[in-house]
Design an enzyme around this catalytic site. Structure first.
Site, PDB file in Angstrom:
ATOM      1  N   LEU A  38       0.848  -1.172  -0.042  1.00 30.39           N
ATOM      2  CA  LEU A  38       0.027  -0.218   0.142  1.00 30.39           C
ATOM      3  C   LEU A  38       0.851   1.453   0.042  1.00 30.39           C
ATOM      4  CD1 LEU A  38      -2.610  -1.215   2.553  1.00 30.39           C
ATOM      5  CD2 LEU A  38      -2.748  -1.432   0.152  1.00 30.39           C
ATOM      6  N   ILE A 184      11.263  17.025  -9.159  1.00 29.76           N
ATOM      7  CA  ILE A 184      11.765  15.446  -9.161  1.00 29.76           C
ATOM      8  C   ILE A 184      13.209  15.696  -9.632  1.00 29.76           C
ATOM      9  CG2 ILE A 184      11.693  13.438  -9.740  1.00 29.76           C
ATOM     10  CD1 ILE A 184       8.564  13.850 -10.119  1.00 29.76           C
ATOM     11  N   HIS A 444      14.165  33.245  19.298  1.00 34.79           N
ATOM     12  CA  HIS A 444      15.264  33.491  18.962  1.00 34.79           C
ATOM     13  C   HIS A 444      16.633  32.588  19.765  1.00 34.79           C
ATOM     14  CE1 HIS A 444      18.884  35.962  18.068  1.00 34.79           C
ATOM     15  NE2 HIS A 444      19.547  35.879  19.129  1.00 34.79           N
TER      16      HIS A 444
END
Length: 466
Positions: A38, A184, A444
């Protein structure tokens, strides 16, 4: 014959999330997947394996180039065990896919392995180890996409390859030629450049990542050039030929001159196409357009009222998280709810290093639409956190409406901006102004301070640290 309230065809991020949400809403749900695992393209041959290789190659590059400046000395030569790197990637994929299988079991979703195709609008045939048919009151098409190709290129999947094969190479290329300067191609190109390959990117347009804000394209190319990647823009590839282990790419530059590039691997990365092969959409009466997309309305409903489609197979940007949102949207629509998706606020990310992230309108889009805007930007090199980590490349740019100060677009390149972009999505979802962001306290030292500083620059041109 088994009967379901909802059947989902395809188990990628859109499909499996849709199935989970349907089950959560009390619907008897089935999911159909043609492969043995899957997760679809994203988990098996896309997002997850590429990020595993990006992280592994990043660690190697840091060890070779940057550890010494941090006072970390490693005796002897640093070597790549490429086989082990690929094996780790496969392990990450396996764990992630197993996680999806667990979620199906947890949510009592029936999983069918085989090719799903319509017999009619309510019956789906599943061809696997055995052939069977199920009935579904509603069906969600989530069959995703496949790598696109140019008509004259023969993909032998050995030397002329797509992203799928690039994730399972047996060796590091000497020279990888990448056709296409999109997401990609740049991500996988950077992986192999870090590992020692010569990498050449050939792009048809006059800049890389043409869909993103021009400032990001310019900055990313500058950084990747510094990393050793070669770029040839405004080049139209017209021939790819293989001779043994050598591949020759022929392209025309903007002067009309033919240029040849020779390498041992060619990665064809020219986008993706919707995947509806063997779906037998016509049997259900579903309209598919000339681009191969399943046509849907604003509710992601096809022309057949009980059938919906989501993700890469429908219009819009091809992103896993866009598919997930659509999966939830359709599940809730079927359940009678009134869900919401703001497509303008789907973030886009490139996982190179530095990372690139964007949401909302680009400066080019605002100009084209005639929207009066103001822009504020802040360089990452001005942050204490960036200097501490050594990640000083990049910037954050905020675009806001000139009259109302509402944030219209946020564009980032730098360390961890893939995570940082969510701050911009949240602000824009609630229609924040640049001043709203500027007045929020940011910890910070963090990379997030660049967002505050860019907002200050957009508000009154009063960034504090430049």
């Amino acid at each position: 014959m088994s009967t379901y309230d909802v059947a989902v065809i395809g188990s990628g991020p859109g499909g499996y999330v849709a199935a989970i949400r349907c089950a959560q809403l009390g619907m008897k749900t089935a999911i159909i997947e043609k492969y043995d695992t899957l997760g679809g393209t994203c988990l098996n041959v896309g997002c997850i394996p590429s990020k595993a290789l990006l992280d592994s190659s990043h660690h190697y590059e840091d060890a070779v180039k940057h550890f010494e400046e941090h006072g970390i000395e490693i005796p002897g030569d640093i070597k790549i065990n490429f086989e082990k790197m690929i094996a780790r990637k496969a392990s990450v994929v396996s764990q992630t896919c197993d996680g999806v299988a667990y979620l199906m079991k947890k949510n009592e979703i029936d999983v069918f392995t085989g090719m799903g195709s319509f017999e009619d609008a309510t019956h789906i045939k599943i061809d696997g180890e055995k052939s069977q048919t199920i009935e579904a009151k509603h069906t969600i098409i989530a069959t995703g996409s496949k790598p696109a190709n140019l008509p004259f290129i023969e993909l032998d999947k050995e030397r002329v390859i797509t992203s799928t094969e690039a994730l399972t190479l047996k060796e590091i290329p000497n020279h990888m030629i990448v056709i296409g300067g999109g997401v990609i191609g740049l991500e996988l190109g950077q992986v192999y450049r870090r590992l020692g390959a010569e990498v050449t990117v050939i792009e048809y347009m006059d800049r890389i990542t043409p869909a993103m804000d021009k400032a990001l394209s310019k900055e990313l190319m500058k950084v990747m050039k510094k990393q050793g990647v070669k770029f040839h823009l405004s080049h139209a590839v017209n021939k790819v030929e293989r001779n043994g282990d050598e591949v020759t790419v022929t392209a025309k530059n903007k002067k009309g001159e033919e240029v040849e590039f020779k390498g041992d691997y060619v990665l064809v990365s020219v986008g993706r196409r919707p995947y509806t092969d063997k779906l037998n959409a016509t049997a259900a009466g579903i309209k598919v357009n000339e681009k191969g997309q399943v046509e849907v309305n604003d509710h992601l409903q096809t022309n057949v009222k009980n059938i919906y489609a989501i993700g890469d197979v429908v219009r819009g940007i091809m992103l896993a998280h866009k598919a997930e949102e659509e999966g939830v949207f359709v599940a809730e629509t079927i359940a009678g709810q009134k869900p919401h998706i703001n497509y303008n606020l789907i973030p886009n990310v490139i996982y190179t290093w530095p990372e690139v992230a964007s949401v909302g309108k680009t400066e080019e889009e605002l100009k084209e639409a005639g929207v009066e805007y103001k822009a504020g930007s802040f360089p990452m090199r001005a942050l204490g956190r960036s200097r501490a980590s050594g990640d000083t490349d990049g910037l954050v740019k905020i675009l806001a409406d000139k009259t109302t100060d509402e944030v219209l677009g946020v564009h980032m390149i730098g360390a961890r901006v893939a995570d940082l972009i969510t701050e911009a999505v949240t602000a824009m979802e609630y229609r924040a102004s640049a001043e709203d962001i500027a007045r929020m306290s940011h910890a910070h030292p963090t990379y997030a301070e660049a967002v505050k500083e860019a907002a200050l620059a957009a508000t009154e041109d009063r960034a504090l640290h430049v």
